[in-house]
Design an enzyme around this catalytic site. Structure first.
Site, PDB file in Angstrom:
ATOM      1  N   SER A 191       7.928 -38.562  37.681  1.00 52.14           N
ATOM      2  CA  SER A 191       9.037 -37.740  37.220  1.00 52.14           C
ATOM      3  C   SER A 191      10.110 -37.588  38.297  1.00 52.14           C
ATOM      4  O   SER A 191      10.630 -38.593  38.775  1.00 52.14           O
ATOM      5  CB  SER A 191       8.456 -36.397  36.782  1.00 52.14           C
ATOM      6  OG  SER A 191       9.373 -35.724  35.999  1.00 52.14           O
ATOM      7  N   ASP A 361       7.033 -39.814  25.444  1.00 50.38           N
ATOM      8  CA  ASP A 361       7.553 -38.958  26.508  1.00 50.38           C
ATOM      9  C   ASP A 361       8.944 -38.473  26.125  1.00 50.38           C
ATOM     10  O   ASP A 361       9.889 -39.245  26.036  1.00 50.38           O
ATOM     11  CB  ASP A 361       7.599 -39.770  27.814  1.00 50.38           C
ATOM     12  CG  ASP A 361       7.794 -38.908  29.032  1.00 50.38           C
ATOM     13  OD1 ASP A 361       8.437 -37.851  28.904  1.00 50.38           O
ATOM     14  OD2 ASP A 361       7.314 -39.302  30.108  1.00 50.38           O
ATOM     15  N   HIS A 394       4.697 -37.140  28.926  1.00 45.77           N
ATOM     16  CA  HIS A 394       5.001 -36.924  30.344  1.00 45.77           C
ATOM     17  C   HIS A 394       3.785 -36.546  31.206  1.00 45.77           C
ATOM     18  O   HIS A 394       3.622 -37.047  32.313  1.00 45.77           O
ATOM     19  CB  HIS A 394       6.060 -35.824  30.440  1.00 45.77           C
ATOM     20  CG  HIS A 394       6.974 -35.966  31.615  1.00 45.77           C
ATOM     21  ND1 HIS A 394       7.862 -37.006  31.741  1.00 45.77           N
ATOM     22  CD2 HIS A 394       7.136 -35.214  32.724  1.00 45.77           C
ATOM     23  CE1 HIS A 394       8.545 -36.872  32.870  1.00 45.77           C
ATOM     24  NE2 HIS A 394       8.115 -35.794  33.489  1.00 45.77           N
TER      25      HIS A 394
END
Ligand SMILES: *[C@@H]1O[C@H](CO)[C@@H](O)[C@H](O)[C@H]1NC(C)=O
Ligand SMILES: *[C@@H]1O[C@H](CO)[C@@H](O)[C@H](O)[C@H]1NC(C)=O
Ligand SMILES: *[C@@H]1O[C@H](CO)[C@@H](O)[C@H](O)[C@H]1NC(C)=O
Length: 419
Positions: A191, A361, A394
């Site tokens: 991320s 995601d 995610h």
């Protein structure tokens, strides 16, 4: 019920809401001898957990682990862990091993890599496979709330965005590991930890110390993030939020943030019922015990300015430095009306990159990842490896019960191919 890790503010906003709704928190006694007390915004700052990350999450599984402090050029003192060898021990405490650094996302800390049972955790898998493993903790998170002259209760402590992670945190940690090992470093980012390394490289930083990079759930462009709560939160961050929080600490466990989230959830079209799915996408594969552990340790503070900057990235669709929101201030700081752009074309084309992204995601939207891939289209053939995991959202990349089989095996063989 699930939680999310790293990434974009709205994702963690979901956590907060859930934390607040499900499990109202009470401040506990501090056990580290340092009481963090009341944040600048009046929110209660959570005390650190009893022990550092080595003691709470690594040595208990039978691994060696060392704690280090790394000082950035702008004075922040970052906590770093080193796991020099696998559980079975082995040759010479890491002296001849390949170092690998793991960098977490926003609003979490290095502990998020260590929440599953040990045989499923990426750092421990890497250690068992002969790597010298390092875990960094971004400024402002529970063990990195220190500075050579500023106190976290001082708003100046929080006057930074991901620009400073790019310019100071990552280079400091790279220099430190390189100094200790004399080797080029393999990197794993999740991320925001992918955005910072890409931006750093685009400015010519890290280049001489980085061996290869694995980017999990990469974020760079964020303009396709479509969830109503995410978009509303991003709008709020570039709009009214600074008057709510000031440009100081954004403490997810504090009362002002709770109120802010309640207000967001009342917006038309925002559905806070199934928060995690709404924010991160439907994570396929999280373990309830892991999620409970996550709630005990995260989310962590960041600076409001960092979230504002991320929201500018959503709004503007370009990767640029923090926008002061005023041409005069931008000219003062940058010498131009617009903030300078991070040009990803500058990333060395022969740098080995592994990129893994998920079909579900909601933060690292496939269209944004495709745009990132497009900006890397001149990369040397054979130096860019891309994996698409259809079912993953995610948080699966960090906490998925099957991440070892789905993703980490590929990360391992990618790194081994570089040696
Ligand atoms: C979930 O976590 C618990 C506690 O760490 C562990 O005992 C269990 O085996 C995990 N489940 C799976 C499917 O990995
Ligand atoms: C924050 O830092 C900037 C420089 O990046 C400076 O111009 C500004 O005055 C600082 N703001 C505060 C509130 O200290
Ligand atoms: C980015 O850098 C490349 C060369 O590395 C250059 O051709 C291109 O014009 C740059 N783009 C921007 C927006 O500055």
């Amino acid at each position: 019920m699930v939680m999310s890790v790293g990434g974009f503010p709205s994702l963690a906003l979901g956590c907060f809401l859930l934390v607040l709704a499900v499990e109202p928190r009470v401040a506990q006694g501090s056990s580290r001898g340092s009481t963090l007390g009341v944040g600048g915004d009046g929110g209660i700052v959570a005390p650190p957990t009893a022990a550092g990350i080595c003691a709470s999450s690594v040595t208990i599984h039978g691994y060696q682990c060392q704690e280090f402090d790394v000082v950035t050029q702008d004075g922040y003192i970052l906590n770093v862990q080193r796991i020099p060898e696998g559980r079975a021990g082995g040759s010479g405490g890491g002296t001849n091993k390949q170092p690998v650094l793991l960098q977490h996302g926003v609003l979490v800390d290095g502990m998020t890599w260590l929440l599953n049972p040990p045989e499923q955790d990426l750092p421990l898998i890497l250690a068992d496979n002969g790597f010298d493993v390092w875990i960094s903790n971004t400024r402002g998170t529970q063990f990195s709330r220190r500075h050579t002259s500023l106190d976290p209760t001082n708003p100046d402590f929080w006057n930074w965005s991901w620009d400073e992670l790019v310019a100071f945190d990552l280079p400091a940690v790279f220099d430190f590991i390189h100094g200790k090992t004399g080797k080029k470093i393999d990197y794993v980012g999740h991320s925001l930890g992918t955005l910072t390394v890409l931006a750093s490289l685009s400015e010519g930083r890290l280049v001489d110390k980085l061996q290869s990079a694995a980017l999990l759930s990469p974020i760079a462009y964020l303009s396709h993030m479509t969830t109503a709560l995410g978009v509303t939160a991003a709008r709020a961050f570039v709009g009214e939020i600074t008057t709510l929080f000031g440009l100081a600490e954004f403490n997810p466990k504090g009362e002002p943030v709770a109120n802010f989230l309640q207000a967001l959830c009342a917006y038309p079209g925002v559905d806070c019922y199934d928060l995690l799915a709404a924010l991160t996408g439907k994570n396929c594969c999280l373990n309830v015990s892991t999620v409970d552990l996550f709630l005990e340790n995260e989310p962590q503070s960041t600076s409001t300015r960092n979230l504002v900057h991320l929201s500018q990235t959503v709004r503007d669709g370009v990767l640029a430095k923090y926008d002061y929101g005023n041409p005069i201030f931008n000219v003062m700081h940058y010498g131009g009306v617009w903030p300078p752009v991070y040009n990803l074309s500058n990333i060395p084309r022969d740098l080995p990159i592994f990129l893994s992204y998920g079909g579900r995601d909601a933060l690292s939207d496939t269209r944004d990842v495709e745009r990132l891939l497009d900006s890397l289209k001149l990369h040397d053939v054979g130096k860019l490896t891309v994996q698409f995991v259809e079912d993953y959202a995610h948080a699966d990349f960090i906490m998925g019960v099957n991440a070892k089989d789905m993703v980490y095996g590929q990360v391992l063989s990618f790194f081994k191919n570089q040696q």
